[in-house]
Write an enzyme that holds these catalytic residues in place. Structure first.
Site: not given
Ligand code: 3PG
Length: 389
Positions: A34, A191, A344, A367
């Site tokens: 990132r 899940k 991830g 997300g």
């Molecule tokens: C992630 O790693 O998906 C983003 O940095 C968002 O993080 P968060 O889900 O803690 O808002």
């Protein structure tokens, strides 16, 4: 939407929101992907004569309190190395930052500030007065409406999209706006509940949907097989069956694994046991797909025009259950299709199997990537669009 690339930044105080939510273990950053993705934005702003402040979140600390495990200080050090210049770290910044021309300052974790997660307007205003231009560049946090991604964009004198955000949107839109068919989505992970809405919305966009991991277990159960001790969500078997019916009605193929690799325990020492999908024993859990299923998926991916990938098909962190995800990675990499990957675990698999150079576009989002796939407007993008109307 206003773009940073089109603005005059000379002599301007530029506040850039990046997503430096990176994995840190014992003070060491274990993946700087990132950070690497944000370097062109920072360099461009500096080359154009801006004074640069960068803000980001890290982890999910209790708001309003400092947590030494979630300070961005190690990120400032790494960023200095990557940029080849000193990145000053500013611990207390919300009441003002002194800046010299050509300087880069990394501001401490925005989530230490009360009101960040609630998108507090006063906090957004306090961030906005720090700058002449606010640059939203954190695609990976664009699904969060928070003070540093949303309220600040409402009040900053100028609010625009940064190069990384623009690159992400263009890379992902290419796979969705006018995709080359057939479109094949691969959605894996533990899940089904976390990805049910993504799966539903993908059914109107794809020709084939490959499911993997614990999600696939729900589909195997919904198809009538006994999955024995495998991880699945029994209360969502009915919803999974409904989804399979929607897929049939929409002519979307969802292949059910033919064979699987099981273990008797969820552990890195568990011995792998190959099984036909209808022959899993009571004390066994499905931890990977088998070779016949890998070949089937490989054929589907070979013929694809567009591939969207999020999530592994097995417990690839244990090597004996990683073959399915390795085969899948290779098939996606070898396919001539335009391929998009995000999330991830997906990025970890891409790294582990060394296929990064052969995926057309790898998103920094987790997300945010999923919400994009769902077709949702990302709030941090929405506010920039609103401001440019
Ligand atoms: C992630 O790693 O998906 C983003 O940095 C968002 O993080 P968060 O889900 O803690 O808002």
């Amino acid at each position: 939407m206003l773009e940073m690339s089109k603005l005059d930044l000379a002599g301007k105080r530029v506040l850039i929101r990046e997503d430096f939510n990176v994995p840190i273990s014992d003070g060491e950053i274990t993946s700087d992907k990132r950070l690497m993705a944000a370097l062109p934005t920072i360099r461009t702003a500096l080359n154009r004569g801006a004074q640069v402040m960068i803000m980001s979140h890290l982890g999910r600390p209790k708001e309003g309190t400092f947590d030494p495990d979630m300070t961005l200080e190690p990120v400032a050090h790494r960023l200095s190395e990557l940029l080849g210049l000193v990145v000053r770290f500013e611990k207390d910044w919300i009441n003002g930052v002194s800046l010299q021309p050509g300087e880069v300052v990394l501001l401490e974790n925005v989530r230490f500030l009360k009101g960040e997660s609630d998108n507090d307007l006063e906090l957004g205003k306090a961030m906005a007065v720090l700058c002449d231009t606010f640059v939203m560049d954190a695609f990976a946090t664009a699904h969060r409406a928070q003070a540093s991604t949303h309220a600040v964009a409402r009040f900053a004198p100028v609010a625009c999209a940064g190069p990384l955000l623009m690159r992400e949107l263009a890379g992902l839109e290419r796979g969705f706006m006018a995709p080359q068919s057939p479109v094949v989505a691969v959605v894996g992970g533990a899940k089904v509940s976390t990805k049910l809405t993504v799966l539903e919305s993908l059914l109107s966009k794809v020709d084939k949907l490959i499911v993997g991991g614990g999600i696939a277990n729900n589909f195997i159960a919904a198809a009538g097989f006994d999955i024995c001790s495998s991880l699945f969500e029994p209360d969502l078997v009915e919803a999974t069956r409904d989804l399979m019916q929607v897929a049939i009605d929409a002519d979307v193929e969802i292949p059910i694994p033919l064979d699987v690799v099981c273990g008797r325990e969820f552990s890195e020492d568990a011995a792998p046991i190959a099984r036909q999908v209808n022959k899993v024993a009571a004390n066994e859990m499905i931890l990977d797909i088998g070779p016949k299923t890998s070949s089937l998926y490989s054929r589907l991916l070979e013929d694809a025009g567009t591939i969207v990938w999020n999530g592994p098909v097995g417990v690839f962190e244990f090597d004996q259950f990683g073959q399915g995800t390795m085969d899948l990675s290779m098939s996606i990499a070898e396919s001539p299709a335009y391929s998009i990957a995000g999330g991830g675990d997906t990025l970890a698999a891409i790294d582990k199997y060394g296929v990064g150079d052969d995926i057309s576009y790898i998103s920094t989002g987790g997300g945010a990537f999923l919400e994009f796939l769902e077709g949702k407007t990302l709030p941090a993008v929405g506010i920039l669009e609103e401001r440019s109307m």
